[in-house]
Design an enzyme around this catalytic site. Structure first.
Site, PDB file in Angstrom:
ATOM      1  N   ASP A 108      68.481  90.863  32.860  1.00  0.00           N
ATOM      2  CA  ASP A 108      69.049  92.215  32.980  1.00  0.00           C
ATOM      3  C   ASP A 108      70.288  92.257  33.873  1.00  0.00           C
ATOM      4  O   ASP A 108      70.554  93.263  34.526  1.00  0.00           O
ATOM      5  CB  ASP A 108      67.991  93.209  33.512  1.00  0.00           C
ATOM      6  CG  ASP A 108      66.797  93.304  32.595  1.00  0.00           C
ATOM      7  OD1 ASP A 108      66.969  93.137  31.377  1.00  0.00           O
ATOM      8  OD2 ASP A 108      65.688  93.553  33.100  1.00  0.00           O
ATOM      9  N   LYS A 125      74.312  90.940  30.585  1.00  0.00           N
ATOM     10  CA  LYS A 125      74.834  89.958  29.615  1.00  0.00           C
ATOM     11  C   LYS A 125      75.428  90.649  28.395  1.00  0.00           C
ATOM     12  O   LYS A 125      76.510  90.282  27.923  1.00  0.00           O
ATOM     13  CB  LYS A 125      73.700  88.999  29.182  1.00  0.00           C
ATOM     14  CG  LYS A 125      73.143  88.175  30.323  1.00  0.00           C
ATOM     15  CD  LYS A 125      71.953  87.349  29.892  1.00  0.00           C
ATOM     16  CE  LYS A 125      70.696  88.138  29.631  1.00  0.00           C
ATOM     17  NZ  LYS A 125      70.053  88.738  30.807  1.00  0.00           N
ATOM     18  N   ASN A 157      62.015  90.179  23.474  1.00  0.00           N
ATOM     19  CA  ASN A 157      61.761  90.458  24.903  1.00  0.00           C
ATOM     20  C   ASN A 157      63.074  90.823  25.598  1.00  0.00           C
ATOM     21  O   ASN A 157      63.071  91.459  26.645  1.00  0.00           O
ATOM     22  CB  ASN A 157      61.095  89.253  25.609  1.00  0.00           C
ATOM     23  CG  ASN A 157      61.781  87.920  25.350  1.00  0.00           C
ATOM     24  OD1 ASN A 157      62.615  87.797  24.454  1.00  0.00           O
ATOM     25  ND2 ASN A 157      61.430  86.909  26.115  1.00  0.00           N
ATOM     26  N   GLY A 192      66.613  92.813  26.162  1.00  0.00           N
ATOM     27  CA  GLY A 192      67.171  94.148  25.919  1.00  0.00           C
ATOM     28  C   GLY A 192      68.567  94.135  26.480  1.00  0.00           C
ATOM     29  O   GLY A 192      68.741  94.098  27.694  1.00  0.00           O
ATOM     30  N   HIS A 193      69.564  94.045  25.617  1.00  0.00           N
ATOM     31  CA  HIS A 193      70.954  93.908  26.052  1.00  0.00           C
ATOM     32  C   HIS A 193      71.710  95.194  25.736  1.00  0.00           C
ATOM     33  O   HIS A 193      71.847  95.574  24.569  1.00  0.00           O
ATOM     34  CB  HIS A 193      71.605  92.698  25.368  1.00  0.00           C
ATOM     35  CG  HIS A 193      70.989  91.385  25.764  1.00  0.00           C
ATOM     36  ND1 HIS A 193      71.419  90.179  25.296  1.00  0.00           N
ATOM     37  CD2 HIS A 193      69.977  91.106  26.627  1.00  0.00           C
ATOM     38  CE1 HIS A 193      70.693  89.202  25.839  1.00  0.00           C
ATOM     39  NE2 HIS A 193      69.797  89.754  26.639  1.00  0.00           N
ATOM     40  N   GLN A 206      67.218  86.551  28.971  1.00  0.00           N
ATOM     41  CA  GLN A 206      66.463  86.396  30.211  1.00  0.00           C
ATOM     42  C   GLN A 206      67.384  85.823  31.302  1.00  0.00           C
ATOM     43  O   GLN A 206      68.565  86.103  31.290  1.00  0.00           O
ATOM     44  CB  GLN A 206      65.215  85.513  30.008  1.00  0.00           C
ATOM     45  CG  GLN A 206      64.114  86.158  29.146  1.00  0.00           C
ATOM     46  CD  GLN A 206      64.403  86.163  27.663  1.00  0.00           C
ATOM     47  OE1 GLN A 206      64.692  85.139  27.068  1.00  0.00           O
ATOM     48  NE2 GLN A 206      64.342  87.312  27.043  1.00  0.00           N
TER      49      GLN A 206
HETATM   50  P1  GDP Z   1      71.160  92.310  29.975  1.00  0.00           P
HETATM   51  O1  GDP Z   1      69.744  92.185  29.550  1.00  0.00           O
HETATM   52  O2  GDP Z   1      71.597  91.189  30.875  1.00  0.00           O
HETATM   53  O3  GDP Z   1      72.115  92.501  28.829  1.00  0.00           O
HETATM   54  O4  GDP Z   1      71.249  93.634  30.870  1.00  0.00           O
HETATM   55  P2  GDP Z   1      70.529  95.053  30.548  1.00  0.00           P
HETATM   56  O5  GDP Z   1      71.266  95.735  29.469  1.00  0.00           O
HETATM   57  O6  GDP Z   1      69.062  94.892  30.391  1.00  0.00           O
HETATM   58  O7  GDP Z   1      70.706  95.771  31.947  1.00  0.00           O
HETATM   59  C1  GDP Z   1      71.952  96.027  32.504  1.00  0.00           C
HETATM   60  C2  GDP Z   1      72.078  97.532  32.736  1.00  0.00           C
HETATM   61  O8  GDP Z   1      73.143  97.782  33.630  1.00  0.00           O
HETATM   62  C3  GDP Z   1      72.406  98.299  31.479  1.00  0.00           C
HETATM   63  O9  GDP Z   1      71.813  99.568  31.551  1.00  0.00           O
HETATM   64  C4  GDP Z   1      73.933  98.414  31.530  1.00  0.00           C
HETATM   65  O10 GDP Z   1      74.427  99.554  30.825  1.00  0.00           O
HETATM   66  C5  GDP Z   1      74.162  98.579  33.006  1.00  0.00           C
HETATM   67  N1  GDP Z   1      75.414  98.037  33.534  1.00  0.00           N
HETATM   68  C6  GDP Z   1      76.071  96.903  33.175  1.00  0.00           C
HETATM   69  N2  GDP Z   1      77.120  96.689  33.998  1.00  0.00           N
HETATM   70  C7  GDP Z   1      77.122  97.688  34.904  1.00  0.00           C
HETATM   71  C8  GDP Z   1      77.936  97.998  36.045  1.00  0.00           C
HETATM   72  O11 GDP Z   1      78.876  97.284  36.411  1.00  0.00           O
HETATM   73  N3  GDP Z   1      77.608  99.125  36.748  1.00  0.00           N
HETATM   74  C9  GDP Z   1      76.565  99.919  36.407  1.00  0.00           C
HETATM   75  N4  GDP Z   1      76.322 101.000  37.159  1.00  0.00           N
HETATM   76  N5  GDP Z   1      75.773  99.649  35.343  1.00  0.00           N
HETATM   77  C10 GDP Z   1      76.042  98.548  34.615  1.00  0.00           C
HETATM   78  P1  IMO Z   2      67.058  90.144  29.123  1.00  0.00           P
HETATM   79  O1  IMO Z   2      67.583  89.206  28.068  1.00  0.00           O
HETATM   80  C1  IMO Z   2      64.187  90.790  32.380  1.00  0.00           C
HETATM   81  C2  IMO Z   2      60.202  88.969  31.881  1.00  0.00           C
HETATM   82  C3  IMO Z   2      59.016  89.897  31.634  1.00  0.00           C
HETATM   83  C4  IMO Z   2      57.907  89.078  32.274  1.00  0.00           C
HETATM   84  C5  IMO Z   2      58.297  87.648  31.907  1.00  0.00           C
HETATM   85  C6  IMO Z   2      57.592  87.107  30.665  1.00  0.00           C
HETATM   86  O2  IMO Z   2      67.156  91.582  28.753  1.00  0.00           O
HETATM   87  O3  IMO Z   2      67.655  89.830  30.460  1.00  0.00           O
HETATM   88  P2  IMO Z   2      57.796  87.590  28.050  1.00  0.00           P
HETATM   89  O4  IMO Z   2      57.633  88.864  27.274  1.00  0.00           O
HETATM   90  O5  IMO Z   2      59.121  86.933  27.882  1.00  0.00           O
HETATM   91  O6  IMO Z   2      56.670  86.638  27.828  1.00  0.00           O
HETATM   92  O7  IMO Z   2      57.680  88.049  29.597  1.00  0.00           O
HETATM   93  O8  IMO Z   2      59.697  87.665  31.678  1.00  0.00           O
HETATM   94  N1  IMO Z   2      61.323  89.148  30.927  1.00  0.00           N
HETATM   95  C7  IMO Z   2      62.495  89.729  31.242  1.00  0.00           C
HETATM   96  N2  IMO Z   2      62.918  90.322  32.380  1.00  0.00           N
HETATM   97  N3  IMO Z   2      65.022  90.671  31.343  1.00  0.00           N
HETATM   98  C8  IMO Z   2      64.637  90.064  30.195  1.00  0.00           C
HETATM   99  O9  IMO Z   2      65.475  89.823  29.161  1.00  0.00           O
HETATM  100  C9  IMO Z   2      63.306  89.581  30.095  1.00  0.00           C
HETATM  101  N4  IMO Z   2      62.596  88.959  29.130  1.00  0.00           N
HETATM  102  C10 IMO Z   2      61.401  88.684  29.657  1.00  0.00           C
HETATM  103  O10 IMO Z   2      59.196  91.123  32.289  1.00  0.00           O
HETATM  104  O11 IMO Z   2      57.952  89.187  33.676  1.00  0.00           O
HETATM  105 MG    MG Z   3      67.968  93.280  29.569  1.00  0.00          MG
END
Ligand code: GDP
Ligand code: IMO
Ligand code: MG
Length: 423
Positions: free
Chosen positions: A16, A19, A41, A43-44, A225
């Site tokens: 998270d 990416k 698993n 969520g981008h 991840q």
């Molecule tokens: P990923 O799994 O690595 O793609 O990241 P996620 O999408 O799960 O989580 C990143 C969260 O941070 C999302 O809700 C993005 O919209 C938000 N985000 C990304 N870059 C920034 C930033 O520079 N500032 C803020 N406030 N939010 C951001």
């Molecule tokens: P992105 O790509 C954050 C965590 C789960 C749990 C552990 C194992 O959005 O960064 P799983 O369902 O993979 O067997 O769960 O890994 N986990 C993540 N945490 N971002 C993710 O993906 C994750 N994918 C799995 O919360 O602790």
């Molecule tokens: Mg994510």
């Protein structure tokens, strides 16, 4: 970006990191974007022009209509969830069919894998991993056990193969006394998803990549991840089940180590973790709550609270070395805009022992901090690094020095436009 090379963008902490946002920003520079690990698993999140998308299995390069996107052999895929995700993009006007290629060697997540995920978690009592419930562990386990089904299997005698594997799962669930489940509707959608997947190029994506690289095309590998969730190098057993590190790019796409170019390591200006497991920098006080509130730190897949803390240099140094990170990308800097002081964890301490190296057992360590002044300035409207307030520039300099790696991009908000290059 270099012609004929695969650059990788990897989450280097607990996932998270942002990416999706950065892959979307980088896509115009590349010919192909490819996912090499994980499945739904992930969520981008991608935000641009007032629109927001959360991608799970589909690479974040999909919004650039001219680019090929690949779901690589290292991924696991749930046909029903893939169908829902793809249809949402199609409804938003994106044409995917010809430019989203799926490896025949990627493994299939069955509805019963998801039931098994729940059953194994239930059996773990207080040692639950806190999985996303998407069947990731059971599917990768069966891949290693050589009993799993792959995407290529849907093209021949699939009904038979599916029934055999499902029966096997039902038997395991019976043995576990986990029988209170009903997958009738889920299975209907899943089988519909299998048919829907056939309308996409199901290909030998490894060979496609070899040919593309030979022809001088550039590839961006999108991590899922993060390093600390890697099956080998993360906080085992509180990890996911795939190779999330740079080595996973080679095995998960079928490309050689000498095809790898830049390795971008992405991290937040602070730390988060979702799910169970050790997290030495976790803050249980109002500072942690404040980071969660401002950073909107709730899981993109499950909606769970993300655990929050200050940046962890022990984890970052470990991840930089493991992955061979050549450039760092710092996200969500704006979330710290209102803090008087910012802390950075420089070491872990337990029973009088202090270490700067990631310990084998990360349980029970407490963080040792450095303290820096906050910048107390709204960063969200900034467009170039010469506008950075002095204290923010100090924080960047401090991190670069400690991590011995340049921070070439800084993100100051969730929108595509709020991305500042320092290169
Ligand atoms: P990923 O799994 O690595 O793609 O990241 P996620 O999408 O799960 O989580 C990143 C969260 O941070 C999302 O809700 C993005 O919209 C938000 N985000 C990304 N870059 C920034 C930033 O520079 N500032 C803020 N406030 N939010 C951001
Ligand atoms: P992105 O790509 C954050 C965590 C789960 C749990 C552990 C194992 O959005 O960064 P799983 O369902 O993979 O067997 O769960 O890994 N986990 C993540 N945490 N971002 C993710 O993906 C994750 N994918 C799995 O919360 O602790
Ligand atoms: Mg994510």
């Amino acid at each position: 970006m270099a012609k004929g090379k695969v650059d990788a963008l990897l989450g280097i902490v607990f996932g998270d990191e942002g990416k999706g946002k950065v892959v979307d920003c980088f896509t115009p520079k590349y010919d192909i974007v490819a996912r090499f690990a994980g499945g739904p698993n992930a969520g981008h999140t991608i935000i641009f022009e007032g629109k927001k998308f959360v991608l799970r299995s589909i690479p974040s390069g999909i919004f650039d209509e001219g680019k090929i996107n690949i779901i690589g052999n290292g991924c696991v895929i749930a046909p029903d969830l893939f169908m829902a995700e793809a249809k949402e993009l199609e409804a938003a006007g994106y044409n995917l069919k010809s430019r989203l290629h799926i490896s025949k060697r990627a493994h299939l997540i069955l509805p019963t894998h998801r039931v098994l995920d729940r059953a194994y978690e239930a059996a773990k009592g207080k040692n639950k991993v806190g999985t996303t419930g998407k069947g990731i562990g059971p599917t990768y386990s069966e891949k290693a056990a050589r009993t799993s089904l792959r995407v290529g299997d849907i093209l021949e005698n699939f009904a038979e193969k599916y029934a055999a594997l499902k029966n096997r799962h039902e038997q395991i669930l019976k043995d576990l006394h986990y029988t209170d489940y009903d997958i009738t509707e889920e299975e209907r959608l899943w089988l519909e998803g299998v048919e829907y997947m056939k309308s996409f190029p199901l290909s030998d994506t490894e060979i496609e990549l070899h040919k593309a690289l030979k022809a001088g095309k550039s590839v961006l590998a999108e991590g899922a991840q993060g390093t600390m969730l890697d099956i080998d190098h993360g906080t085992y057993p509180f990890v996911s089940s795939s190779s999330t590190c740079s080595g996973g790019v080679c095995t998960g796409l079928g490309v050689a180590p000498n095809a790898i170019g830049e390795i971008f390591g992405i991290f937040k200006a602070y730390s988060t973790r979702v799910g169970s497991g050790p997290f030495p920098v976790e803050l249980f006080d109002e500072t942690g709550d404040k980071i969660r509130e401002i950073g909107n730190e709730y899981g993109a897949v499950t909606g769970r609270n993300r655990r929050c803390g200050w940046v962890d240099l022990v984890a970052l140094k470990y991840a930089i070395a493991l992955n061979g990170v050549t450039q760092l990308i710092m996200m969500k800097s704006d979330v710290l805009d209102t803090f008087d002081t910012i802390k950075a964890c420089v070491a872990y301490r337990k029973n009088g022992v202090v270490t700067e190296d990631m310990p084998y057992d990360t349980e029970g360590w407490e963080a040792v901090y450095d303290e820096l002044p906050g910048w107390k300035t709204d960063l969200t409207g900034l467009t170039s690094s010469d506008q950075f307030p002095k204290a923010f520039q100090n924080y960047i300099d401090y991190l670069e020095k400690a991590l011995e790696t340049p921070i070439t991009i800084v993100s100051v908000g969730p929108d595509r436009a709020q991305t500042i290059s320092r290169a």
